[in-house]
Design a protein around this motif. Structure first.
Motif, PDB file in Angstrom:
ATOM      1  N   ALA A  32       0.833  -1.208   0.000  1.00  0.00           N
ATOM      2  CA  ALA A  32       0.000   0.000   0.000  1.00  0.00           C
ATOM      3  C   ALA A  32       0.866   1.254   0.000  1.00  0.00           C
ATOM      4  O   ALA A  32       0.604   2.214  -0.741  1.00  0.00           O
ATOM      5  CB  ALA A  32      -0.934  -0.008   1.212  1.00  0.00           C
ATOM      6  N   VAL A  33       1.918   1.251   0.812  1.00  0.00           N
ATOM      7  CA  VAL A  33       2.820   2.402   0.870  1.00  0.00           C
ATOM      8  C   VAL A  33       3.508   2.618  -0.473  1.00  0.00           C
ATOM      9  O   VAL A  33       3.607   3.755  -0.970  1.00  0.00           O
ATOM     10  CB  VAL A  33       3.858   2.201   2.000  1.00  0.00           C
ATOM     11  N   GLU A  34       3.982   1.551  -1.082  1.00  0.00           N
ATOM     12  CA  GLU A  34       4.666   1.674  -2.370  1.00  0.00           C
ATOM     13  C   GLU A  34       3.717   2.195  -3.449  1.00  0.00           C
ATOM     14  O   GLU A  34       4.105   2.989  -4.306  1.00  0.00           O
ATOM     15  CB  GLU A  34       5.256   0.320  -2.788  1.00  0.00           C
ATOM     16  N   PHE A  35       2.466   1.756  -3.413  1.00  0.00           N
ATOM     17  CA  PHE A  35       1.489   2.246  -4.381  1.00  0.00           C
ATOM     18  C   PHE A  35       1.309   3.753  -4.244  1.00  0.00           C
ATOM     19  O   PHE A  35       1.320   4.493  -5.239  1.00  0.00           O
ATOM     20  CB  PHE A  35       0.146   1.537  -4.191  1.00  0.00           C
ATOM     21  N   LEU A  36       1.130   4.220  -3.005  1.00  0.00           N
ATOM     22  CA  LEU A  36       0.920   5.657  -2.795  1.00  0.00           C
ATOM     23  C   LEU A  36       2.155   6.463  -3.193  1.00  0.00           C
ATOM     24  O   LEU A  36       2.039   7.570  -3.718  1.00  0.00           O
ATOM     25  CB  LEU A  36       0.563   5.930  -1.336  1.00  0.00           C
ATOM     26  N   ARG A  37       3.334   5.909  -2.953  1.00  0.00           N
ATOM     27  CA  ARG A  37       4.560   6.618  -3.339  1.00  0.00           C
ATOM     28  C   ARG A  37       4.682   6.765  -4.853  1.00  0.00           C
ATOM     29  O   ARG A  37       5.308   7.713  -5.346  1.00  0.00           O
ATOM     30  CB  ARG A  37       5.772   5.859  -2.801  1.00  0.00           C
ATOM     31  N   ARG A  38       4.080   5.862  -5.594  1.00  0.00           N
ATOM     32  CA  ARG A  38       4.175   5.924  -7.048  1.00  0.00           C
ATOM     33  C   ARG A  38       3.129   6.855  -7.662  1.00  0.00           C
ATOM     34  O   ARG A  38       3.200   7.178  -8.846  1.00  0.00           O
ATOM     35  CB  ARG A  38       4.012   4.516  -7.638  1.00  0.00           C
ATOM     36  N   LEU A  39       2.147   7.262  -6.850  1.00  0.00           N
ATOM     37  CA  LEU A  39       1.151   8.197  -7.366  1.00  0.00           C
ATOM     38  C   LEU A  39       1.778   9.571  -7.572  1.00  0.00           C
ATOM     39  O   LEU A  39       2.804   9.907  -6.979  1.00  0.00           O
ATOM     40  CB  LEU A  39      -0.028   8.311  -6.386  1.00  0.00           C
ATOM     41  N   ARG A  40       1.134  10.344  -8.423  1.00  0.00           N
ATOM     42  CA  ARG A  40       1.530  11.734  -8.631  1.00  0.00           C
ATOM     43  C   ARG A  40       0.367  12.649  -8.251  1.00  0.00           C
ATOM     44  O   ARG A  40      -0.797  12.267  -8.375  1.00  0.00           O
ATOM     45  CB  ARG A  40       1.924  11.968 -10.087  1.00  0.00           C
ATOM     46  N   HIS A  41       0.740  13.819  -7.800  1.00  0.00           N
ATOM     47  CA  HIS A  41      -0.291  14.795  -7.422  1.00  0.00           C
ATOM     48  C   HIS A  41      -0.023  16.096  -8.165  1.00  0.00           C
ATOM     49  O   HIS A  41       1.106  16.594  -8.154  1.00  0.00           O
ATOM     50  CB  HIS A  41      -0.279  15.028  -5.912  1.00  0.00           C
ATOM     51  N   PRO A  42      -1.032  16.655  -8.806  1.00  0.00           N
ATOM     52  CA  PRO A  42      -0.799  17.842  -9.641  1.00  0.00           C
ATOM     53  C   PRO A  42      -0.260  19.046  -8.866  1.00  0.00           C
ATOM     54  O   PRO A  42       0.385  19.918  -9.456  1.00  0.00           O
ATOM     55  CB  PRO A  42      -2.183  18.139 -10.232  1.00  0.00           C
ATOM     56  N   PRO A  55       5.946  10.917   7.082  1.00  0.00           N
ATOM     57  CA  PRO A  55       6.045   9.803   8.034  1.00  0.00           C
ATOM     58  C   PRO A  55       4.778   9.529   8.834  1.00  0.00           C
ATOM     59  O   PRO A  55       4.420   8.372   9.062  1.00  0.00           O
ATOM     60  CB  PRO A  55       7.211  10.220   8.943  1.00  0.00           C
ATOM     61  N   TRP A  56       4.086  10.593   9.281  1.00  0.00           N
ATOM     62  CA  TRP A  56       2.872  10.362  10.073  1.00  0.00           C
ATOM     63  C   TRP A  56       1.813   9.637   9.268  1.00  0.00           C
ATOM     64  O   TRP A  56       1.131   8.737   9.773  1.00  0.00           O
ATOM     65  CB  TRP A  56       2.336  11.686  10.621  1.00  0.00           C
ATOM     66  N   LEU A  57       1.701  10.004   7.985  1.00  0.00           N
ATOM     67  CA  LEU A  57       0.703   9.369   7.130  1.00  0.00           C
ATOM     68  C   LEU A  57       1.135   7.952   6.746  1.00  0.00           C
ATOM     69  O   LEU A  57       0.304   7.038   6.674  1.00  0.00           O
ATOM     70  CB  LEU A  57       0.473  10.219   5.882  1.00  0.00           C
ATOM     71  N   GLU A  58       2.410   7.762   6.519  1.00  0.00           N
ATOM     72  CA  GLU A  58       2.891   6.417   6.190  1.00  0.00           C
ATOM     73  C   GLU A  58       2.598   5.446   7.333  1.00  0.00           C
ATOM     74  O   GLU A  58       2.191   4.309   7.106  1.00  0.00           O
ATOM     75  CB  GLU A  58       4.391   6.446   5.900  1.00  0.00           C
ATOM     76  N   ARG A  59       2.788   5.899   8.578  1.00  0.00           N
ATOM     77  CA  ARG A  59       2.497   5.050   9.732  1.00  0.00           C
ATOM     78  C   ARG A  59       1.011   4.658   9.755  1.00  0.00           C
ATOM     79  O   ARG A  59       0.669   3.513  10.058  1.00  0.00           O
ATOM     80  CB  ARG A  59       2.855   5.782  11.021  1.00  0.00           C
ATOM     81  N   ILE A  60       0.151   5.600   9.409  1.00  0.00           N
ATOM     82  CA  ILE A  60      -1.283   5.306   9.384  1.00  0.00           C
ATOM     83  C   ILE A  60      -1.593   4.261   8.311  1.00  0.00           C
ATOM     84  O   ILE A  60      -2.349   3.310   8.556  1.00  0.00           O
ATOM     85  CB  ILE A  60      -2.084   6.599   9.142  1.00  0.00           C
ATOM     86  N   ILE A  61      -1.014   4.425   7.119  1.00  0.00           N
ATOM     87  CA  ILE A  61      -1.265   3.479   6.033  1.00  0.00           C
ATOM     88  C   ILE A  61      -0.807   2.078   6.426  1.00  0.00           C
ATOM     89  O   ILE A  61      -1.529   1.081   6.214  1.00  0.00           O
ATOM     90  CB  ILE A  61      -0.540   3.937   4.746  1.00  0.00           C
ATOM     91  N   ARG A  62       0.361   1.980   7.007  1.00  0.00           N
ATOM     92  CA  ARG A  62       0.866   0.666   7.421  1.00  0.00           C
ATOM     93  C   ARG A  62      -0.017   0.052   8.505  1.00  0.00           C
ATOM     94  O   ARG A  62      -0.235  -1.155   8.518  1.00  0.00           O
ATOM     95  CB  ARG A  62       2.311   0.800   7.918  1.00  0.00           C
TER      96      ARG A  62
END
Length: 544
Positions: A32-42, A55-62
């Motif tokens: 899930a973390v790797e997927f979000l890291r590969r996304l792009r945001h305009p 980091p705070w959001l990554e901890r939540i995703i994990r």
């Protein structure tokens, strides 16, 4: 990273910062973390417009996606309650999670991901965020179809296996029968009832792999679906209830905390150390909040997630109101001039009499007393969710015998006040006033009627607000009066004129109404700068 310390009983999600290990049973958290890291945001400022996964959001995703049941591989977390102040990219987070279930490793063939909100406009905010993320990456854009024409259904379809992301709002009956795999319940503090929530949550129960994310800022009052859901999450966060399927992430400040403390801002705004919301914007908002009770309520509620009092459009910050709670020396008031405000009710509701004094320093002191029928007092307490029996025992309310108010008790109370103090004027709300007002007039008491429209009320509310905010208002911590003030909602018309009304049909504000009447008459006679100087006021507004 700033160290954030909370007491063991706090609901604060300290696990986000403590570096403790997070289980990742089969590697789903990492995927899930790797997927979000590969996304792009305009709007991203990172290289190649990469989605900013701090980091705070990554901890939540994990924590959401990592822990799995080892026997069947199903996700343990099925519900997330995310209480996040405004400005912490809640919308971007919600959009990324929805795409994780639409085009990412959490998708289900023909699965339904849903953005649900009070109305289509609100729900479309997160949808447009998701569509922007999709369009920012040509590879993803080629793999989906986006339907977002004006006034049409908003939907993203992953063409490979027909997984969809859709916007839903409105009455719950419209969505019964759906079987969503992911639901974002957005800003649920705005939802008027639980119909939509019930329809969607029962649909989620049809699948073992579904996920509900409640993402909201703090709301107002405790008689709504949002309060019940947040309170349930608090019980789990405190450890009062053991439910591993529900993950509470509650970034909220204690309502009694110092709202001007920048360390508090940092603690409850996890994105602030990464530049969102910007500290300068917070400071600017705090300066506005110093000058305005309405701005202060907004700052506390939306930027610090301090759950607000009952009213949706509050008159004053109740913490400021509470500054006038010091005990009142009744003996010192004996023989002093005072002005009475009387808000009579139907025979089955509350009636209020408030005496207002003003000293040479411009400090207003009020002595409130309220009346209600004595029969079924506990049933009334259950209805209004306040301790009427206790208030009656302690002398704050007179519960007259029977199932209707004995107006003679109200009349006698006014006569008693006139014996103890120099009553200069008794202002009655014209509604239901005659049974009490007429015998007083017959005996020469200085009674008038005072109409309740904006012409008299708006300048009176300005006077009352000035007294409260400046610390020149003393109420002696009268609990019933405080409850009435916490229930007050303010209606402001296009010209800026304000009037009080009830926040909900069951709220009682009688004590607050009698207070503005009494204080406005005390201010008018003591300062000689009265509401009579308003050219809009005619003799019809104050009837002698």
């Amino acid at each position: 990273m700033t160290t954030i310390i909370r007491s063991p009983s706090s609901t604060y999600p300290g696990w986000i910062y403590d570096g403790s290990p997070i289980e990742d049973t089969f590697g789903d958290g990492e995927r899930a973390v790797e997927f979000l890291r590969r996304l792009r945001h305009p709007k991203s400022g990172l290289p190649k417009k990469a989605f900013q996964l701090d980091p705070w959001l990554e901890r939540i995703i994990r924590r959401i996606y990592g822990p799995r049941n080892p026997n069947d591989g199903t996700r343990i977390v099925q519900r997330v309650t995310l209480l996040l102040p405004r400005g912490n990219r809640k919308t971007s987070t919600a959009a990324a999670l929805a795409l994780l279930h639409t085009i990412g490793p959490e998708r289900v063939p023909h699965g339904e991901a849903i953005f649900a909100a009070l109305d289509r406009t609100q729900a479309s905010i997160a949808f447009l965020e998701a569509a922007g993320i999709v369009r920012a990456d040509p590879r993803i854009a080629r793999a989906v179809k986006i339907y977002d024409a004006h006034n049409s259904a908003k939907k993203i379809v992953f063409t490979k296996d027909r997984a969809t992301l859709e916007v839903i709002s409105g009455e719950g009956g419209r969505v019964h029968g759906r079987t969503p795999s992911f639901v974002l319940a957005d800003e649920i503090h705005l939802w008027p009832n639980g119909d939509l929530y019930e329809a969607l949550s029962t649909g989620l129960d049809k699948s073992d792999e579904s996920l509900l994310v409640i993402a909201t800022t703090a709301g107002r009052g405790n008689e709504n679906i949002a309060w019940r859901l947040i309170e349930d999450a608090r019980k789990i966060a405190r450890g009062d209830v053991d439910d591993p399927t529900h993950l509470p992430i509650l970034f909220e400040a204690d309502p009694k905390a110092d709202w001007e403390d920048e360390a508090l801002w940092l603690a409850v705004n996890p994105g602030m150390e990464f530049g969102y919301p910007p500290i300068k914007k917070m400071r600017d908002a705090a300066k506005r909040a110093e000058r305005s009770a309405m701005e202060r309520e907004s700052f506390r509620q939306l930027r610090l997630n301090m759950w607000a009092e009952n009213s949706e459009s509050p008159f004053v910050d109740m913490a400021v109101y509470d500054a006038g709670a010091a005990p009142i020396d009744l003996d010192a008031l004996a023989g002093k001039p005072c002005w009475l405000g009387v808000d009579m009710s139907t025979t089955t509701d509350l009636s209020a009499v408030v005496a207002c004094f003003r000293d040479d320093d411009g400090i207003f002191t009020v002595l409130p007393h309220l009346f209600c029928p004595g029969d079924n007092l506990r049933a009334r307490a259950d209805r209004d969710k306040v301790p009427y029996p206790t208030w009656a025992e302690e002398g704050f309310i007179t519960a007259t015998p029977g199932n209707v108010i004995d107006y003679r008790a109200v009349e006698q109370h006014i006569r008693t006040l006139a014996e103890r103090y120099e009553v200069r004027e008794i202002a009655f709300d014209p509604a239901y006033a005659n049974p009490v007002m007429s015998p007083l007039l017959d005996d020469g008491f200085p009674a008038i009627t005072m109409r309740q429209g904006w012409v008299t009320q708006s300048p009176a509310l300005n006077e009352l607000e000035r007294a409260i905010v400046s610390g020149n208002f003393r109420h002696g911590a009268h609990p019933v009066l405080r409850w009435c003030f916490s229930n007050v909602a303010i209606h402001t018309d296009s010209a800026g004129n304000r009037t009080m009304h009830k926040g909900k049909s069951t709220d009682r504000i009688d004590g607050a109404v009698a207070t503005w009447m009494a204080l406005s008459r005390a201010a008018a006679h003591e300062t000689r700068t009265s509401i009579y100087e308003n050219p809009a006021i005619t003799a019809d507004d104050l009837v002698w």
